[in-house]
Design an enzyme around this catalytic site. Sequence first.
Site, PDB file in Angstrom:
ATOM      1  N   SER A 111       0.807  -1.226   0.000  1.00 10.78           N
ATOM      2  CA  SER A 111       0.000   0.000   0.000  1.00 10.78           C
ATOM      3  C   SER A 111       0.836   1.270   0.000  1.00 10.78           C
ATOM      4  O   SER A 111       0.363   2.321  -0.438  1.00 10.78           O
ATOM      5  CB  SER A 111      -0.935   0.014   1.217  1.00 10.78           C
ATOM      6  OG  SER A 111      -0.208  -0.154   2.417  1.00 10.78           O
ATOM      7  N   HIS A 153      -0.089   6.411   6.378  1.00  9.36           N
ATOM      8  CA  HIS A 153       0.389   6.208   5.017  1.00  9.36           C
ATOM      9  C   HIS A 153       0.725   7.546   4.371  1.00  9.36           C
ATOM     10  O   HIS A 153       0.234   8.592   4.798  1.00  9.36           O
ATOM     11  CB  HIS A 153      -0.677   5.503   4.159  1.00  9.36           C
ATOM     12  CG  HIS A 153      -0.715   4.021   4.343  1.00  9.36           C
ATOM     13  ND1 HIS A 153      -1.113   3.437   5.513  1.00  9.36           N
ATOM     14  CD2 HIS A 153      -0.409   3.008   3.488  1.00  9.36           C
ATOM     15  CE1 HIS A 153      -1.055   2.117   5.374  1.00  9.36           C
ATOM     16  NE2 HIS A 153      -0.621   1.834   4.161  1.00  9.36           N
TER      17      HIS A 153
END
Length: 324
Positions: A75, A300
């Site tokens: 990811s 993230h």
Amino acid sequence: MAQDARTGTDGGAGAAAGAGGRRRRRPAAVSAAGAALGACALVAAATVPASAHGDGPGGHSGHDGGTRYVSLGDSYTSGPGIPRQVDAACARSDHNYPSIVASGHRVTAFDDVSCAGATTEQMWTAQGANPPQLDALERGTDVVTVQIGGNDVGFGSIIATCAALGAQHPAGSPCKDHYGVSGTDQLTVNVLETAPKVDRVLRAVRARAPHARVLVVGYPDLLPDDGSGCFPSVPFAAQDFPYLRDTEKRLNLMLRLVAAQNHAGYVDTYGPTAGHDMCKAPADRWIEPLQPASPAAPAHPNAQGEAAMARAVSARLDEGRGRD
């Protein structure tokens, strides 16, 4: 590392059905002694500058026929939540770092098969509708970037566990204590156990794309490099911030060592993103905290973080042109 940092569940690969926009543009357990030996190897590798490692054989980047580029990863590569999402099942953005790199170089064939939630196993096995990532490689592939290992170490569950423990004991080191209860730090063991898995991936990449230039991409700076904290914005205990920072550095060091052992290049994305971690103000951070303010998954990179990683990858590619 597609796991939702707040729940420890997969927030990418299992979030939606349908393959969406995959863009194919071309027809041992570790013993205490073993852990100690591995740790010594990692420390030794720290003394070798990244620039001393070769990028391996091949390297057709910039040849007259253009460049055929394949991106493999999890990811941190796919860019969950960052507009525009082109593959819902893999949470893949067309503004992730591979897409930016491809647009800035003379790439004639680009295949980004990165997928949120991927571990090293997904190099060989399908992830929902996403085929095994290694299937994207062929003998004519020129450049391969690989960013993998975070989910093998267990970053998603680690973040969830440490956040829950930190909320109960914000002044101590409950996360470090939890993972060291046996007398051996479990996260160090996780990193060491991931090393042969990454090694196997790189060997498979070389076998399928023998002439490609291979770059292993490290993970960006998630937490303040000085070890300071920002509770409750990021709900880790004060003394766990440096512990988790060091765990990520250990992971990146392992990736650099394994890359060198396989004659692959290593791209440092930690250094270029330092000072833009999830504790910074929204205008300054390139990594979103557990409750994102910009479009991105928790813990993230946001669009700026992906752009920063793209600059690091591009600089590494440009740096090696004279040797290719």
